[in-house]
Design an enzyme around this catalytic site. Sequence first.
Site, PDB file in Angstrom:
ATOM      1  N   GLY A   7      17.726   1.296  13.961  1.00  0.00           N
ATOM      2  CA  GLY A   7      17.964   2.313  12.931  1.00  0.00           C
ATOM      3  C   GLY A   7      19.068   3.257  13.371  1.00  0.00           C
ATOM      4  O   GLY A   7      19.997   3.562  12.615  1.00  0.00           O
ATOM      5  N   HIS A   8      18.984   3.717  14.637  1.00  0.00           N
ATOM      6  CA  HIS A   8      20.049   4.582  15.171  1.00  0.00           C
ATOM      7  C   HIS A   8      21.370   3.826  15.228  1.00  0.00           C
ATOM      8  O   HIS A   8      22.434   4.388  14.962  1.00  0.00           O
ATOM      9  CB  HIS A   8      19.692   5.076  16.573  1.00  0.00           C
ATOM     10  CG  HIS A   8      18.458   5.923  16.634  1.00  0.00           C
ATOM     11  ND1 HIS A   8      17.290   5.497  17.201  1.00  0.00           N
ATOM     12  CD2 HIS A   8      18.221   7.186  16.182  1.00  0.00           C
ATOM     13  CE1 HIS A   8      16.377   6.458  17.115  1.00  0.00           C
ATOM     14  NE2 HIS A   8      16.915   7.492  16.506  1.00  0.00           N
TER      15      HIS A   8
ATOM     16  N   LYS B 289      14.711   7.505   6.559  1.00  0.00           N
ATOM     17  CA  LYS B 289      13.283   7.459   6.924  1.00  0.00           C
ATOM     18  C   LYS B 289      12.712   8.878   7.015  1.00  0.00           C
ATOM     19  O   LYS B 289      11.601   9.132   6.621  1.00  0.00           O
ATOM     20  CB  LYS B 289      13.066   6.722   8.239  1.00  0.00           C
ATOM     21  CG  LYS B 289      11.561   6.556   8.506  1.00  0.00           C
ATOM     22  CD  LYS B 289      11.296   5.803   9.749  1.00  0.00           C
ATOM     23  CE  LYS B 289      11.582   6.605  10.982  1.00  0.00           C
ATOM     24  NZ  LYS B 289      10.668   7.749  11.188  1.00  0.00           N
TER      25      LYS B 289
END
Length: 285
Positions: free
Chosen positions: A41-42, A154
């Site tokens: 995600g990062h 998110k």
Amino acid sequence: MEILRTVEELRKWSRKARRRAGAHASNAVGLVPTMGALHAGHASLIRAAVQSCSHAAVSIFVNPTQFGPSEDYERYPRTFVADCELAAAGGAEAVFAPSVEEIYPEGAATFVDVKGLSNRLDGASRPGHFRGVATVVTKLLVAAESDKAFFGQKDAAQVAVLRRMVRDLRLGTEVVVCPIVREADGLALSSRNAYLSKEERKQALTLSRAVRRVEALVKHGERRAEVLIAAARVTFAVEPAVRVDYIELVDWATLAPVETAAPGALFAVAAFLGETRLIDNTILG
Ligand code: PAF
């Protein structure tokens, strides 16, 4: 890739990057604020920063002020070497990894509070959390003098708080929001997934199932908040080991509850698996 430890070093790096990009470039410096324990995600945030800005930096700082007294500050995963490898592989030119004293000098008494929004969703169950987030992100954006800062959808409530904060304080940074990255089975990536046992990992899928169920209902024309929330509750009821923290349908800008899912409304859930608190959401079409 450079490792920067002080605000002054970050500011110097940013000013040099801006000069190299050309003084008037509007996308010279991108910042990806993180607490480390970086995952795919990062990596997607870093990719977005590298693609849209001439120079990108990642900050890695486990921010004590956004954790409650009984939360996981001490045991939050710290994987600095692997994080630097991931940042460098993604094309970041610098990692800013300050000490707590660098960000909060002895006696620091200044905090940023986004009134109203800070007490909603995660802010309701984690008092003081968004005050800590808003304070540290203000410090990071001011130090980095970034044109754009990248955050994951998110943490959708965090995004709402930060958008408002950047607007209210006229920080001059564009908040860029990148889509949620999921495992193949639907689980939203989170540094806290590392805490889950094998059994909890399976149970954690309840969050994405509830989100998918609500998306499917909306696709078929259902818009009533009470019906959507009830449907999500049924999904959670199947897995009693998962303790619901909140299930909410809100306006994404104000985080205030809405009765009808207008396009752009935020449907968000938070739940505990044992001690681990996970979140998930969708922006309804
Ligand atoms: O989303 C996070 O990882 C953190 O809340 C942030 C934005 C880096 C602030 O500490």
